[in-house]
Design an enzyme around this catalytic site. Structure first.
Site, mmCIF file in Angstrom:
data_model
loop_
_atom_site.group_PDB
_atom_site.id
_atom_site.type_symbol
_atom_site.label_atom_id
_atom_site.label_comp_id
_atom_site.label_asym_id
_atom_site.label_seq_id
_atom_site.Cartn_x
_atom_site.Cartn_y
_atom_site.Cartn_z
ATOM 1 N N HIS A 107 -0.196 4.534 0.230
ATOM 2 C CA HIS A 107 -0.764 5.740 0.847
ATOM 3 C C HIS A 107 -1.176 5.385 2.279
ATOM 4 C CE1 HIS A 107 -4.123 3.450 -0.788
ATOM 5 N NE2 HIS A 107 -4.844 3.963 0.191
ATOM 6 N N LYS B 181 0.854 -1.192 0.000
ATOM 7 C CA LYS B 181 0.000 0.000 0.000
ATOM 8 C C LYS B 181 0.885 1.236 0.000
ATOM 9 C CE LYS B 181 -3.656 2.045 2.799
ATOM 10 N NZ LYS B 181 -4.549 1.869 3.938
#
Ligand SMILES: O=P(O)(O)OC[C@H]1O[C@H](OP(=O)(O)OP(=O)(O)O)[C@H](O)[C@@H]1O
Length: 224
Positions: free
Chosen positions: A111, A109
């Protein structure tokens, strides 16, 4: 009927699995190319009662098997994630044992909190939990992740089903046996092929299924 040493909790787990279509008898082509007379589909463990009996069985396995004391239950994505979560809860509920729960993302991921690990930090003694080891690819990936954390030490693996079949190598050993030897850890299972055979022998009335699994075991089973 000959008596077996099959644990009543295992009988309940097998019967729940059969009733819900998680444990099936028939003809199934496996990833290995072998044609198996039985199949365990952990993807169908999707109701409150099945998750409850699965978590109890896994917690019992961890509490009463060769798996030593540990700090974090790690569930590899995807199917290992819910198994680790519900087992973490069951260990507290049934045995008063506290542990951390963590898992990886398959895609990093980029963000928010970022990264590929979620939950408990990989620190201390780690137990991996998953549905099944087939070729061993998934478990080796999980072991590689843990190895990236110097403060983490893998101490065991818990799985739902051990098919007790020889792997692809010439050793005659199963993937479970190879992983146990290579990493020096216990790999325990709620159910083994031997348990399923014991159950069918004890229950009776499923002679065809029993014969087919006995034949398969003769052909592909490890020495037990
Ligand atoms: O020993 P292997 O040959 O790797 O096979 C076993 C693995 O395969 C499945 O996961 P998969 O990697 O397909 O991901 P999933 O949990 O997202 O279904 C299963 O949940 C095991 O983790």
């Amino acid at each position: 009927m000959s008596s077996t040493k099959l644990d009543p909790a295992k009988v309940t787990f097998i019967e729940d699995a059969i009733a819900s279509g998680v444990l099936l008898f028939g003809t199934f082509e496996l990833k290995s190319g072998r044609v198996s007379p039985y199949f365990f589909n952990a993807g169908l463990l999707h109701s409150s009662s099945l998750l409850s009996s699965t978590s109890s069985a896994l917690a019992q396995l961890i509490a009463h098997s060769r798996i030593p004391e540990f700090d974090v239950l790690f569930g590899p994505a995807y199917k290992g994630i819910p198994l680790a979560a519900v087992t973490c809860v069951a260990l507290k509920r049934d045995y008063g044992r506290e542990c951390g729960f963590g898992y990886n993302r398959k895609e990093v991921k980029d963000h928010g909190e970022g990264g590929s690990l979620v939950g408990a930090p990989l620190r201390g003694r780690i137990v991996i939990i998953d549905d099944v080891l087939t070729s061993g690819k998934a478990i080796r990936e999980a072991i590689d992740i843990i190895a990236q954390y110097p403060e983490a030490q893998l101490v065991g693996v818990a799985q739902l089903v051990d098919r007790q079949e020889t792997g692809k190598g010439a050793s005659g050993k199963s993937t479970v046996q190879e992983v146990e030897e290579e990493f020096g850890i216990p790999v325990e299972a709620v159910l083994t092929m031997a348990n399923i055979l014991d159950y069918l022998r004890e229950k009776g009335g499923m002679e065809e299924e029993l014969k087919a699994i006995e034949e398969y075991d003769k052909q592909y089973g490890i020495k037990k």
